[in-house]
Scaffold this motif. Sequence first.
Motif, PDB file in Angstrom:
ATOM      1  N   GLY A  76       4.809  24.182  28.609  1.00  0.00           N
ATOM      2  CA  GLY A  76       5.525  25.377  28.555  1.00  0.00           C
ATOM      3  C   GLY A  76       6.885  24.846  29.405  1.00  0.00           C
ATOM      4  N   SER A  77       6.863  23.748  29.741  1.00  0.00           N
ATOM      5  CA  SER A  77       7.738  23.112  31.147  1.00  0.00           C
ATOM      6  C   SER A  77       9.330  22.960  30.163  1.00  0.00           C
ATOM      7  CB  SER A  77       7.158  22.047  32.139  1.00  0.00           C
ATOM      8  OG  SER A  77       7.402  20.905  30.624  1.00  0.00           O
ATOM      9  N   LYS A  78       9.292  22.978  28.804  1.00  0.00           N
ATOM     10  CA  LYS A  78      10.285  22.590  28.571  1.00  0.00           C
ATOM     11  C   LYS A  78      10.999  21.002  28.983  1.00  0.00           C
ATOM     12  CE  LYS A  78      12.426  27.015  28.163  1.00  0.00           C
ATOM     13  NZ  LYS A  78      11.808  27.941  29.106  1.00  0.00           N
ATOM     14  N   SER A  79      10.008  19.963  29.541  1.00  0.00           N
ATOM     15  CA  SER A  79      10.652  18.997  30.029  1.00  0.00           C
ATOM     16  C   SER A  79       9.706  17.793  29.168  1.00  0.00           C
ATOM     17  CB  SER A  79      10.407  18.582  30.918  1.00  0.00           C
ATOM     18  OG  SER A  79       8.774  18.862  31.684  1.00  0.00           O
ATOM     19  N   CYS A  80       9.637  18.404  28.074  1.00  0.00           N
ATOM     20  CA  CYS A  80       8.800  17.192  27.142  1.00  0.00           C
ATOM     21  C   CYS A  80       8.969  17.105  26.076  1.00  0.00           C
ATOM     22  CB  CYS A  80       7.647  18.187  27.043  1.00  0.00           C
ATOM     23  SG  CYS A  80       6.219  17.027  28.567  1.00  0.00           S
ATOM     24  N   SER A  81       9.036  16.561  25.216  1.00  0.00           N
ATOM     25  CA  SER A  81       9.414  16.164  24.006  1.00  0.00           C
ATOM     26  C   SER A  81       8.654  16.689  22.336  1.00  0.00           C
ATOM     27  CB  SER A  81      10.394  15.487  23.193  1.00  0.00           C
ATOM     28  OG  SER A  81      10.155  13.971  23.907  1.00  0.00           O
ATOM     29  N   ILE A 103       1.917  28.940  20.800  1.00  0.00           N
ATOM     30  CA  ILE A 103       3.183  30.108  21.315  1.00  0.00           C
ATOM     31  C   ILE A 103       3.509  28.949  22.366  1.00  0.00           C
ATOM     32  CG2 ILE A 103       3.502  31.869  22.655  1.00  0.00           C
ATOM     33  CD1 ILE A 103       0.737  32.935  21.385  1.00  0.00           C
ATOM     34  N   ALA A 104       3.031  28.248  23.184  1.00  0.00           N
ATOM     35  CA  ALA A 104       3.581  27.825  24.064  1.00  0.00           C
ATOM     36  C   ALA A 104       4.545  26.285  23.853  1.00  0.00           C
ATOM     37  CB  ALA A 104       2.339  26.776  25.461  1.00  0.00           C
ATOM     38  N   SER A 105       4.309  25.437  22.606  1.00  0.00           N
ATOM     39  CA  SER A 105       4.952  24.650  22.535  1.00  0.00           C
ATOM     40  C   SER A 105       5.973  24.988  21.917  1.00  0.00           C
ATOM     41  CB  SER A 105       4.446  24.052  21.662  1.00  0.00           C
ATOM     42  OG  SER A 105       3.608  24.088  20.092  1.00  0.00           O
ATOM     43  N   LYS A 106       5.799  26.542  20.809  1.00  0.00           N
ATOM     44  CA  LYS A 106       7.039  26.532  20.834  1.00  0.00           C
ATOM     45  C   LYS A 106       8.232  27.251  21.975  1.00  0.00           C
ATOM     46  CE  LYS A 106       6.130  27.421  15.869  1.00  0.00           C
ATOM     47  NZ  LYS A 106       7.352  26.633  15.086  1.00  0.00           N
ATOM     48  N   GLU A 107       7.705  27.862  22.161  1.00  0.00           N
ATOM     49  CA  GLU A 107       8.280  28.775  23.704  1.00  0.00           C
ATOM     50  C   GLU A 107       9.202  26.911  24.902  1.00  0.00           C
ATOM     51  OE1 GLU A 107       6.062  30.773  26.993  1.00  0.00           O
ATOM     52  OE2 GLU A 107       6.690  32.259  25.289  1.00  0.00           O
ATOM     53  N   GLY A 108       8.025  25.611  24.813  1.00  0.00           N
ATOM     54  CA  GLY A 108       9.061  25.226  25.439  1.00  0.00           C
ATOM     55  C   GLY A 108       9.906  24.045  24.509  1.00  0.00           C
ATOM     56  N   ASN A 109       9.348  24.446  23.389  1.00  0.00           N
ATOM     57  CA  ASN A 109      10.277  23.348  22.092  1.00  0.00           C
ATOM     58  C   ASN A 109       9.565  22.218  22.529  1.00  0.00           C
ATOM     59  OD1 ASN A 109      12.140  22.801  20.537  1.00  0.00           O
ATOM     60  ND2 ASN A 109      14.315  22.192  22.007  1.00  0.00           N
ATOM     61  N   THR A 110       8.437  22.147  22.101  1.00  0.00           N
ATOM     62  CA  THR A 110       7.669  20.664  22.530  1.00  0.00           C
ATOM     63  C   THR A 110       6.399  20.323  21.672  1.00  0.00           C
ATOM     64  OG1 THR A 110       7.895  20.876  24.502  1.00  0.00           O
ATOM     65  CG2 THR A 110       6.224  19.810  24.036  1.00  0.00           C
ATOM     66  N   TRP A 111       6.971  18.989  20.788  1.00  0.00           N
ATOM     67  CA  TRP A 111       5.595  19.692  19.438  1.00  0.00           C
ATOM     68  C   TRP A 111       3.950  18.175  20.436  1.00  0.00           C
ATOM     69  CZ3 TRP A 111       6.314  13.818  16.527  1.00  0.00           C
ATOM     70  CH2 TRP A 111       5.298  13.351  15.572  1.00  0.00           C
ATOM     71  N   ASN A 112       3.411  19.917  19.958  1.00  0.00           N
ATOM     72  CA  ASN A 112       2.222  19.370  20.593  1.00  0.00           C
ATOM     73  C   ASN A 112       1.280  18.354  18.953  1.00  0.00           C
ATOM     74  OD1 ASN A 112       0.165  19.323  22.223  1.00  0.00           O
ATOM     75  ND2 ASN A 112      -0.828  21.364  21.508  1.00  0.00           N
ATOM     76  N   ILE A 113       0.690  17.842  19.424  1.00  0.00           N
ATOM     77  CA  ILE A 113      -0.318  17.020  18.405  1.00  0.00           C
ATOM     78  C   ILE A 113      -1.565  16.798  19.440  1.00  0.00           C
ATOM     79  CG2 ILE A 113      -0.815  14.485  17.357  1.00  0.00           C
ATOM     80  CD1 ILE A 113       2.580  14.191  18.254  1.00  0.00           C
TER      81      ILE A 113
END
Lengths: 250, 481
Positions: free
Chosen positions: A123-128, A147-157
């Motif tokens: 959610g922090s938007k500071s991670c790619s 949801i959090a990863s969509k919001e933060g535009n972050t790829w979660n593996i």
Amino acid sequence: MGDLESLMKKSGLWRASSIDCEFRQGLPSGFPLLDNHLPGSGWPVDGVTELLHDQYGIGELRLLSPALARLSQEQSRRILLVSPPFIPYPPALQACGVDLSTLLIVQPKSDQDILWVLEQALGSKSCSAVLAWPQTILDKQIRRLQIASKEGNTWNILFRKTNVRSSPAELRIHLSAGNAPLSFHSAINVKILKRRGGWESTTFRVDFDDNLNQQTPDFSELFVNPPVNNNETKILQRPVALPSFPATAG
Amino acid sequence: MKQKYCKDLWLCLHFQQLPVEIFTREQTEKPVVVGMKQRIVHMNHVASEAGIRIGSSVDAAYILASNLIYFERNEEKELETLKNLAQWAYQFTPNVSIRAPASLQLDINSSLKLFDGIGNIKTKIHQGLERLGYSAALGLHQTPLAALVAAKTGNSVLLETPVNELDIEQHIIDGLHRMGIHSLTDVLDLPQGGLARRFGASFIDYLQRLMGEKADPQQFISEQPKFSSEITFLSDVTNLESLVFPIRRLLKELCDFLIARQLKINHFTFRLAHRGHSPRSFSIHLAEPESDAAMFLLLSQLQLEKINDVQEVDSLTLSANRFFPTTSLSGDLFHGTRFQQKDGRTTSLADLENSNRLFNVLRARLGPDACFGLAEANDHRPEKAWKTVSQNAQGKRQEVSSNENARPMFLLPKPRRLRLHDGHLWFNGALQVLQGPERIDYGWWDYNICRDYFVARHSTSGLYWVFQDQRQQWFLHGIFS
């Protein structure tokens, strides 16, 4: 076929496989064969991706490393590794082109903390990208991460065991060892279980651009008559004719 | 009368209730009294409404109000608080002087333009003090002493001041009363020579300074290099969650302090004290110096949640003593938009802020060691070829070392001993050695290793990094994940 084409044009129908793909350009994985199978011709830039595998050492990280290298070089956002099972080895990461200065390791003590870290980081938007090795994780928790990863535009593996039958993750990929005894390159078997705009894929083999699987001349004598000495010392003193290591390309 | 030093404008803050207010910064409906030697010297308005009078004994007060809270007067703490208040008042003017026991004098002539008039300054002071939990009477005049008199009497016409309100010794007041003199005008009408003979030169000196005939140099406070503020609770706090409100108040105070001085901090400490237990402290460390109250509060809450060994608290102290100057970063006109850096990365200031924020939050909850970066170290021994770094500096790119030999993605924290089974290297199945050896013989000054590293393939074809040491023992050291 011509009728079908015209019908699709007229009636506003579209193929499921074309949803999003043009608009959401994926992150090139570095493996053309894999890109062809992934929606958007590459790894997603957000959402939860599950990599299912039972064994370490089959190339599960090397499959990601070109994409991670690209993210680390193009963005100043962080790449987070949450509770990796072993030490992510800097010399190897460096050799793949990953910029270590964007890398951050987090070692929470409990599963509860892992989830908390994931949600904060996504959610922090500071991670790619955020890579995690959770012990246990529930479907509803994955939904929250999605949801959090969509919001933060972050790829979660998420790296998980293969016995997980289903999950709300957007992309699910089954990985298994693919090193063929006679192949020069190491390889990994990939089967996409779930993807946007597509069915489950067949298993296909992705070759790595290395020579890890290449066998140097016969080592079998190393292990004959194990504990004692003569053979082994002889081998070690013998100048072994090594094929020269080509510099790891790419 | 000549008025030489009248171009100044002085604002005096007189803390009438300071002896009580140092204990009652939190609002209370209970009567609170402060006494010396069992005699009451100060009280809050609830106590005075209950009929308690100054000078009465504590026992008598308890009869009037059974829920009375009694504190022994603490003049040391009063002075300490006054000093802190002076530091707080520093935001209005650099010229603040302390006049014990309970007043501050501010030279605000030069601040009028900045705050757009005296009215604004007064409003800001009132609001600020209310937030801090103190109350002060304000007096405005052309000399420091006159401002003090105005604050005490609440009367803006100096000449009408009764003599007993002046800051002079009691025997002089008595003497003036006996002479039938009751107000300052009457005193000033008398010839100065006669007054000097009767009451001494110091009285004349006082009058001259009061009226601005003589310079009245003040000793201004210097910037205090540390911040400390305390809140005392009237009843013990047993639920730590309710500390959030006082913590918020203290942090607001801290941020006012920082903003007034253009400073930032990266470390501050809370101290939870109770008269019956040893105090418990917790500190908050930040990745980068900040002055953001919301951020501080969030981190403090995270730390507070972790404390479970404190049952009761009766006072809370916030202190900070290392400060960093604010780098005057001008605002980003296109805030939030990404731009290309020199090294080709896209970035934005918002990214950097978010990243620091995340780092702070993670460290606050998980502890300072749970979160770290990685770097290569200059050593050939595989286990020493890397190191953790506390926080890797953004944008500092490392040179890519050119090691042509294969290195595994995962390194085992400690090499794992491997056995041989039926002439095969064994790790959950037979291992087949593919490549090697790569001999690493290094580190005589420290601890020497002499190992031959191989790439080995598991029977189900995972790839591992194994080595054989000089005693012919095999170990697993890495995984080609």
